[in-house]
Write an enzyme that holds these catalytic residues in place. Structure first.
Site, PDB file in Angstrom:
ATOM      1  N   CYS A 130      13.946  42.423 -20.468  1.00 59.70           N
ATOM      2  CA  CYS A 130      15.012  43.128 -21.182  1.00 59.70           C
ATOM      3  C   CYS A 130      14.407  43.691 -22.457  1.00 59.70           C
ATOM      4  O   CYS A 130      13.692  42.994 -23.178  1.00 59.70           O
ATOM      5  CB  CYS A 130      16.131  42.133 -21.509  1.00 59.70           C
ATOM      6  SG  CYS A 130      17.203  42.719 -22.830  1.00 59.70           S
ATOM      7  N   LYS A 168      10.962   3.988   1.455  1.00 62.63           N
ATOM      8  CA  LYS A 168      10.723   5.419   1.299  1.00 62.63           C
ATOM      9  C   LYS A 168      11.204   5.900  -0.066  1.00 62.63           C
ATOM     10  O   LYS A 168      12.200   5.408  -0.595  1.00 62.63           O
ATOM     11  CB  LYS A 168      11.477   6.209   2.379  1.00 62.63           C
ATOM     12  CG  LYS A 168      11.073   5.876   3.801  1.00 62.63           C
ATOM     13  CD  LYS A 168       9.610   6.119   4.079  1.00 62.63           C
ATOM     14  CE  LYS A 168       9.225   7.407   4.724  1.00 62.63           C
ATOM     15  NZ  LYS A 168       9.887   7.923   5.841  1.00 62.63           N
ATOM     16  N   TYR A 191      -5.222   1.555   7.568  1.00 64.64           N
ATOM     17  CA  TYR A 191      -4.219   0.576   7.159  1.00 64.64           C
ATOM     18  C   TYR A 191      -4.087  -0.603   8.128  1.00 64.64           C
ATOM     19  O   TYR A 191      -3.210  -1.445   7.941  1.00 64.64           O
ATOM     20  CB  TYR A 191      -2.856   1.224   6.934  1.00 64.64           C
ATOM     21  CG  TYR A 191      -2.257   1.946   8.131  1.00 64.64           C
ATOM     22  CD1 TYR A 191      -1.879   1.259   9.283  1.00 64.64           C
ATOM     23  CD2 TYR A 191      -2.046   3.314   8.079  1.00 64.64           C
ATOM     24  CE1 TYR A 191      -1.320   1.916  10.367  1.00 64.64           C
ATOM     25  CE2 TYR A 191      -1.485   3.990   9.161  1.00 64.64           C
ATOM     26  CZ  TYR A 191      -1.122   3.284  10.298  1.00 64.64           C
ATOM     27  OH  TYR A 191      -0.568   3.940  11.361  1.00 64.64           O
ATOM     28  N   CYS A 209      20.020  41.225 -27.769  1.00 69.37           N
ATOM     29  CA  CYS A 209      20.455  40.559 -26.540  1.00 69.37           C
ATOM     30  C   CYS A 209      20.835  39.106 -26.852  1.00 69.37           C
ATOM     31  O   CYS A 209      20.009  38.335 -27.359  1.00 69.37           O
ATOM     32  CB  CYS A 209      19.308  40.610 -25.524  1.00 69.37           C
ATOM     33  SG  CYS A 209      19.669  39.696 -24.015  1.00 69.37           S
ATOM     34  N   CYS A 265      22.919  41.852 -21.903  1.00 69.36           N
ATOM     35  CA  CYS A 265      23.300  42.800 -22.961  1.00 69.36           C
ATOM     36  C   CYS A 265      23.358  44.241 -22.468  1.00 69.36           C
ATOM     37  O   CYS A 265      23.735  45.143 -23.223  1.00 69.36           O
ATOM     38  CB  CYS A 265      22.345  42.693 -24.149  1.00 69.36           C
ATOM     39  SG  CYS A 265      20.701  43.314 -23.774  1.00 69.36           S
ATOM     40  N   ASP A 300       1.309  10.621   3.274  1.00 64.13           N
ATOM     41  CA  ASP A 300       2.041  11.591   4.078  1.00 64.13           C
ATOM     42  C   ASP A 300       1.028  12.332   4.950  1.00 64.13           C
ATOM     43  O   ASP A 300       0.580  13.424   4.618  1.00 64.13           O
ATOM     44  CB  ASP A 300       2.767  12.559   3.130  1.00 64.13           C
ATOM     45  CG  ASP A 300       3.994  13.133   3.783  1.00 64.13           C
ATOM     46  OD1 ASP A 300       4.265  12.779   4.942  1.00 64.13           O
ATOM     47  OD2 ASP A 300       4.674  13.940   3.134  1.00 64.13           O
ATOM     48  N   GLU A 343       0.858  -1.208   0.000  1.00 65.71           N
ATOM     49  CA  GLU A 343       0.000   0.000   0.000  1.00 65.71           C
ATOM     50  C   GLU A 343       0.876   1.233   0.000  1.00 65.71           C
ATOM     51  O   GLU A 343       1.961   1.208   0.596  1.00 65.71           O
ATOM     52  CB  GLU A 343      -0.804   0.117   1.303  1.00 65.71           C
ATOM     53  CG  GLU A 343      -1.726  -0.961   1.629  1.00 65.71           C
ATOM     54  CD  GLU A 343      -2.121  -0.854   3.106  1.00 65.71           C
ATOM     55  OE1 GLU A 343      -2.891   0.043   3.459  1.00 65.71           O
ATOM     56  OE2 GLU A 343      -1.623  -1.674   3.887  1.00 65.71           O
ATOM     57  N   LYS A 390       2.291   4.733   1.317  1.00 64.80           N
ATOM     58  CA  LYS A 390       2.379   5.326   2.655  1.00 64.80           C
ATOM     59  C   LYS A 390       1.985   6.792   2.515  1.00 64.80           C
ATOM     60  O   LYS A 390       2.743   7.596   1.971  1.00 64.80           O
ATOM     61  CB  LYS A 390       3.801   5.187   3.193  1.00 64.80           C
ATOM     62  CG  LYS A 390       3.915   5.592   4.636  1.00 64.80           C
ATOM     63  CD  LYS A 390       5.269   5.176   5.194  1.00 64.80           C
ATOM     64  CE  LYS A 390       5.362   5.457   6.670  1.00 64.80           C
ATOM     65  NZ  LYS A 390       5.075   6.829   7.028  1.00 64.80           N
TER      66      LYS A 390
HETATM   67  O1  I6G Z   1       2.601   4.729   9.682  1.00 66.52           O
HETATM   68  C1  I6G Z   1       2.121   3.775   8.905  1.00 66.52           C
HETATM   69  C2  I6G Z   1       1.672   4.064   7.648  1.00 66.52           C
HETATM   70  C3  I6G Z   1       1.155   3.085   6.848  1.00 66.52           C
HETATM   71  C4  I6G Z   1       2.047   2.448   9.405  1.00 66.52           C
HETATM   72  C5  I6G Z   1       1.512   1.432   8.579  1.00 66.52           C
HETATM   73  C6  I6G Z   1       1.067   1.790   7.282  1.00 66.52           C
HETATM   74  O2  I6G Z   1       0.579   0.809   6.535  1.00 66.52           O
HETATM   75  C7  I6G Z   1       0.151   1.116   5.222  1.00 66.52           C
HETATM   76  N1  I6G Z   1       1.446   0.171   9.042  1.00 66.52           N
HETATM   77  C8  I6G Z   1       1.886  -0.099  10.268  1.00 66.52           C
HETATM   78  C9  I6G Z   1       1.830  -1.500  10.731  1.00 66.52           C
HETATM   79  C10 I6G Z   1       2.405   0.889  11.089  1.00 66.52           C
HETATM   80  N2  I6G Z   1       2.478   2.156  10.657  1.00 66.52           N
HETATM   81  C11 I6G Z   1       2.905   0.587  12.433  1.00 66.52           C
END
Ligand code: I6G
Length: 677
Positions: free
Chosen positions: A429, A317, A228, A435, A414, A120, A116, A118
């Site tokens: 300019c 990451k 998640y 130029c 120029c 932000d 999946e 992650k």
């Molecule tokens: O911080 C997290 C983001 C996404 C997660 C995570 C995650 O799974 C898609 N899964 C776990 C098991 C943990 N933190 C601890």
């Protein structure tokens, strides 16, 4: 109305609104026009106001926030909220896999992973007792978090009660609260309009929105939640695979990530990572990596934890897209139209997978907005292939000797005078083709692939030709002599001959390419095509006045003004004459009456993000082919072009049976009609 009817109507309205919310927020399939949703919500509010005893805490009306808190209270997580180990490259993924196999044995290709993105965002826990949302909490230090129940209740994708009846009596759901990119842009636009300081990124905006003591403020922010995993579970049994647990959460009304996939073996994890990394910029939310989890929960149990992280999961990451560095200086670049752009010279920093030492600062408005000074510590962002940007200044680190950026009062290349047009943030300019910077940029544009397509005439060679005095403007290209080319450093006989051949071949072109190649201000490819289609020949085009130009699709007063200035300029027209005398030619276009254009009479809609061309360009091409371009889908729509992240318009097209083209099919259609992207 007898009261039993009111009770029934209230129940029906709640069920209907819950179902619509589920379709919209969890399944991503909007099924009802906003007006209809609003009408039902308003009716429910009315009924609840007239019969307050019918109000329930999980009614869809109860999301607006409550009176401000003095402070958040603390809660303990019975099952600690852990963090994840990180991997920064493919080798670290192999090491992760090896550690798993060492503990589990078995066939390395058979190990099943759930993958999946992650997000932000901010990690949170939601506690449902007997299906009712009881508590929302931040992760905090993993053991103790803050009670943000009132805030999470305002987030529409968090159900106030679960759907169905087979959920555990006590269910703690974990996930990420985030702000989708579009919502973030809109929020920042609102903040900017008020004159307040904008949020640096969607994560900060989400964190700031969630930590409001006044949940009514949170209610105004475009937050979403994506689940998640689970924490505490009592009084029920969950499936034995992670991905199936997530599917159960979805069935109970919780949003999970649409990109969830199960793959076999670590190589397939790499493939998933690469494929999603390539699409990262077109996702409707920010992600900072991909999480891979052993899918089998019994195996997860065997693997257990080390320190504060599960052994069965890892976050691979992406290279960071934002980093801190120092602004060493600001230099000024002169572009094709004379626009003078401030460029930040930075202490080199590794960001977005490359070392960055320059970033654009756009114009004086941007410098003022950032409040940036030379010597400042700045945050630089590089996302995808986009030019690196300075996004903010770390004011707390401003050194005592920082100095303001001062704009030049003459052209840095120029020495000609510079001017700022009224209402424009851009300094220009006034040297025109005197130029050298403008000469070079104009020649590079003329030679580029989508203009005259002169192979072998790259940017470095153009710089060399201008610097050595062999070339002043595009007209000089076709009189370049072999002997003089051979005198250039690193120019061999073969390269010189290839260049002369490419120049000769480029003389045979098309009218739209030629118009585009001239580099007239604001005349891009789409406008050039419209002009060529409308007037059919250079002669007809160059004789017209402003009123006739304004009849062309895609031409407004500004573009018309630039065109007329070009046609009225003896030096510009002289240059066109020289090019034509040198043999540059094209077939005149057959002037098709509008009704004969290939898409005449059709109405198209463009939605979602297109990768190869901007939405405006797509619209321009469609108009040039005779189509009308509309903003919404109806039964009269002929076709919808759907890019990444297409949402309700695509759904509507499906419902109405309207033809849909993805970007690839759209580009093929353009190519069939002579438009090569
Ligand atoms: O911080 C997290 C983001 C996404 C997660 C995570 C995650 O799974 C898609 N899964 C776990 C098991 C943990 N933190 C601890």
């Amino acid at each position: 109305m007898p009261s039993v009817d009111i009770v029934q109507e209230v129940d029906t309205l709640r069920e209907q609104l819950d179902a619509w919310n589920y379709q919209y927020y969890v399944l991503d399939q909007p099924t009802v026009p906003d007006a209809e949703y609003d009408r039902c919500m308003y009716r429910l509010l009315q009924l609840e106001a007239s019969r307050p005893e019918l109000v329930r805490p999980d009614s869809p009306t109860q999301r607006v926030g409550a009176a401000p808190l003095a402070q958040f209270s603390q809660i303990s997580h019975e099952v600690p909220m852990l963090s994840l180990d990180n991997a920064f490259d493919a080798q670290a993924m192999r090491d992760f896999n090896r550690r798993l196999l060492d503990r589990l044995g078995g066939n390395p290709d058979q190990l099943e992973f759930a993958c999946e993105p992650k997000l932000d965002g901010i990690a949170v826990s939601l506690l449902y007792r007997d299906g009712l949302l009881q508590r929302g909490a931040t992760r905090g230090d993993g053991t103790t978090g803050e009670d943000i129940t009132l805030n999470v209740r305002t987030i529409p994708s968090i159900p106030l009660h679960l759907r169905g009846d087979n959920f555990p009596g006590l269910l703690e759901v974990r996930g990420e609260i985030y702000m989708p990119s579009a919502g973030f842009e809109q929020l920042n636009a609102r903040v900017r309009e008020r004159g307040d300081k904008t949020f640096v990124n969607p994560r900060n905006a989400a964190a700031g929105s969630l930590r409001q003591l006044d949940a009514r403020v949170t209610a105004q922010r475009p937050l979403e939640m994506c689940c998640y995993g689970v924490g505490l579970v009592e009084g029920g049994v969950l499936p034995d695979r992670h991905a199936l647990v997530l599917e159960s959460l979805q069935a109970w009304g919780l949003r999970i990530n649409a990109e969830l996939a199960v793959v076999h073996g670590i190589d397939a994890c790499d493939d998933y990572y690469e494929a999603l990394a390539a699409r990262r910029e077109s996702l409707p939310y920010a992600i900072d990596g991909i999480v891979f989890k052993v899918n089998d929960l019994a195996l997860q149990q065997r693997l257990g934890f080390v320190s504060r992280a599960p052994r069965w999961a890892i976050a691979r990451k992406f290279p960071a897209q934002e980093e801190m560095t120092r602004l060493l200086d600001v230099e000024f670049q002169v572009g094709r139209t004379g626009a003078i752009t401030p460029v930040a010279r930075l202490e080199p920093v590794f960001v977005g997978g490359v070392t960055v030492s320059n970033a654009t600062l756009h114009n004086s408005d941007e410098i003022e907005r950032l409040g940036v000074q030379i010597g400042d510590t700045v945050i630089v962002r590089r996302a995808g292939d986009v030019i690196p940007q300075v996004v903010s200044v770390v004011m707390g680190r401003r050194p005592a000797d920082a100095r303001p950026v001062s704009f030049p009062d003459s052209c840095p290349v120029c020495g000609s005078a510079v001017e700022r047009e009224a209402g424009e943030a851009t300094l220009r300019c006034m040297g025109g083709l005197v130029c050298a910077a403008q000469q070079k940029a104009a020649i590079k544009h003329f030679a580029s692939r989508r203009a005259m397509d002169i192979e072998g005439l790259g940017d470095k060679l153009v710089d060399q030709l201008v610097d050595e005095g062999l070339l002043e403007n595009v007209a000089g290209l076709y009189t370049l002599e072999r002997e003089r080319l051979l005198g250039l450093e690193r120019m061999g006989e073969k390269s010189a001959d290839n260049l002369l051949l490419a120049l000769e071949q480029s003389k045979q072109t098309t009218l739209p390419r030629f118009i585009f190649a001239l580099g007239i201000r604001e005349v891009g490819e789409v406008t050039a095509l419209s002009l060529a289609r409308h007037f059919g020949s250079w002669e007809a085009l160059s004789m017209v006045r402003e009123e006739q130009l304004l009849e062309v699709d895609d031409v407004g007063p500004v573009v018309a003004d630039h065109l007329v200035q070009f046609f009225d300029s003896p030096s510009s027209m002289g240059m066109v004459g020289t090019l034509r005398e040198a043999g540059v030619n094209w077939p005149d276009l057959e002037l098709a009456p509008v009704e004969d254009l290939p898409l005449a009479g059709q109405t198209w809609v463009v939605t979602g993000k297109l990768e190869a061309l901007g939405r405006n360009d797509a619209k321009g091409h469609l108009q040039a082919l005779g189509a009308k371009v509309a903003g919404s889908v109806s039964a009269r729509t002929s076709c919808v072009v759907a890019g990444f992240g297409a949402g309700s318009k695509l759904t509507r097209a499906g419902e109405l049976g309207v033809k849909v083209l993805d970007e690839r099919a759209f580009l093929a259609l353009l190519a069939d009609n002579g438009v090569m992207i």
